[in-house]
Design an enzyme around this catalytic site. Structure first.
Site, PDB file in Angstrom:
ATOM      1  CG  ASN A   6     -44.033  37.495   5.896  1.00 19.10           C
ATOM      2  OD1 ASN A   6     -44.000  36.722   4.934  1.00 19.10           O
ATOM      3  ND2 ASN A   6     -43.240  38.554   5.998  1.00 19.10           N
ATOM      4  CE  LYS A   8     -40.371  37.319   7.790  1.00 22.97           C
ATOM      5  NZ  LYS A   8     -39.389  37.943   8.628  1.00 22.97           N
ATOM      6  CG  HIS A  88     -41.521  42.406   5.091  1.00 24.58           C
ATOM      7  ND1 HIS A  88     -40.203  42.093   5.332  1.00 24.58           N
ATOM      8  CD2 HIS A  88     -42.223  41.913   6.140  1.00 24.58           C
ATOM      9  CE1 HIS A  88     -40.127  41.428   6.480  1.00 24.58           C
ATOM     10  NE2 HIS A  88     -41.337  41.310   6.987  1.00 24.58           N
ATOM     11  CD  GLU A  90     -37.521  39.527   6.036  1.00 25.58           C
ATOM     12  OE1 GLU A  90     -38.331  38.878   5.356  1.00 25.58           O
ATOM     13  OE2 GLU A  90     -37.371  39.353   7.263  1.00 25.58           O
ATOM     14  CD  GLU A 157     -43.291  43.140  10.222  1.00 26.28           C
ATOM     15  OE1 GLU A 157     -43.663  42.115  10.791  1.00 26.28           O
ATOM     16  OE2 GLU A 157     -42.778  43.129   9.100  1.00 26.28           O
ATOM     17  N   GLY A 163     -36.834  38.684  13.432  1.00 24.46           N
ATOM     18  CA  GLY A 163     -36.026  37.465  13.413  1.00 24.46           C
ATOM     19  C   GLY A 163     -34.879  37.467  14.406  1.00 24.46           C
ATOM     20  CB  SER A 193     -38.987  38.961  18.026  1.00 25.52           C
ATOM     21  OG  SER A 193     -37.810  38.820  17.240  1.00 25.52           O
TER      22      SER A 193
HETATM   23  P1  13P Z   1     -40.244  37.399  12.953  1.00 18.30           P
HETATM   24  O1  13P Z   1     -41.571  37.118  13.629  1.00 18.30           O
HETATM   25  O2  13P Z   1     -39.531  36.159  12.526  1.00 18.30           O
HETATM   26  O3  13P Z   1     -39.410  38.328  13.763  1.00 18.30           O
HETATM   27  O4  13P Z   1     -40.583  38.171  11.588  1.00 18.30           O
HETATM   28  C1  13P Z   1     -41.473  39.233  11.616  1.00 18.30           C
HETATM   29  C2  13P Z   1     -41.804  39.642  10.244  1.00 18.30           C
HETATM   30  O5  13P Z   1     -40.952  40.079   9.483  1.00 18.30           O
HETATM   31  C3  13P Z   1     -43.194  39.490   9.792  1.00 18.30           C
HETATM   32  O6  13P Z   1     -43.425  40.130   8.582  1.00 18.30           O
END
Ligand code: 13P
Length: 235
Positions: A6, A8, A88, A90, A157, A163, A193
């Protein structure tokens, strides 16, 4: 195994093209047969004739229309995109998408036969409140979602692991994946992570069918290495 990136709000169209070219070169030179997904930023979508499955991070559940700032089905069709990330954290927490809106989006793209990577996961305070509260929270994220949809992939997740460099223990991942597999037989990814140094042991856990990787996937060599781990584990 499924290894998904991803990207982002990172990598421009030009950078994404370079990224995918490098990834493709690696996958073919190493004979990787696992399912590799990349979700670029919306403006980096393009027609990719690749082994890598390129999907959208988001789209509005409409063909086109007056939805400022959103893209619709026409914009995905232009590039032959048939895969989408939905739910997701976010989008849930930063962009304020409700479960109702997420379910509507899910159903729209399901009807169109899209492969859907559907994300669930709890914030820290829900985990700390104990397993009943935590499971109640996660259960609510399955409302309105067809858990038997044949093109469904679920990604667990935990919000607090995204993150942050924090991950649940292997025992915690095993426990939650065991519970989530009871809710749906769909392939179940872990995300939050995932790095080169923990990807292999996470993918080796029972009921973990792959990983959804954010920041570590921005380094194409690291992402390629995770594809190798997935290939090794399938041998
Ligand atoms: P990180 O790997 O940066 O923690 O993000 C995970 C994520 O949100 C994948 O969709």
């Amino acid at each position: 195994m499924i290894v998904a990136a991803n990207l982002k709000t990172n990598l421009t169209r030009k950078q994404t093209n370079i990224y995918i070219k490098e990834l493709e070169k690696f996958l073919s030179s190493e004979n990787i047969t696992q399912d590799i997904f990349v979700f670029p930023a919306t403006s980096s979508l393009d027609t990719f004739d690749t082994q890598t499955i390129v999907g959208a991070q988001n789209a509005y559940p409409v063909q086109n229309g007056a939805f400022t700032g959103e893209i619709g089905l026409d914009h995905l069709d232009e590039f032959g995109i048939k895969t989408i990330l939905i739910g997701h954290s976010e989008r849930r927490h930063i962009l304020g998408e409700s479960q109702e809106a997420i379910a509507e989006k899910f159903n729209y793209f399901k009807e169109l036969g899209f492969t859907i990577v559907y994300c669930v996961g709890e914030p820290l305070e829900k985990r700390e409140a104990g397993s009943n509260v935590m499971m109640e929270y996660i259960n609510a994220q399955y409302e309105g979602i067809d858990t038997k949809y044949e093109k469904l992939i679920i990604a667990y997740e935990p919000v607090w692991a995204i993150g942050t460099g924090l991950t649940p223990t292997n025992e915690d991942i095993l426990a939650i994946h065991r519970e989530l597999k009871k809710k749906s037989q769909a392939p179940l990814l872990y995300g939050g992570s995932v790095k080169v140094n923990n990807a292999k042991e996470i993918m080796a856990l029972q009921n973990v069918d792959g990983v959804l990787v954010g920041s570590a996937a921005l380094n194409v060599e690291d992402f390629c290495q995770m594809a190798v781990f997935a290939e090794d584990l399938e041998k």
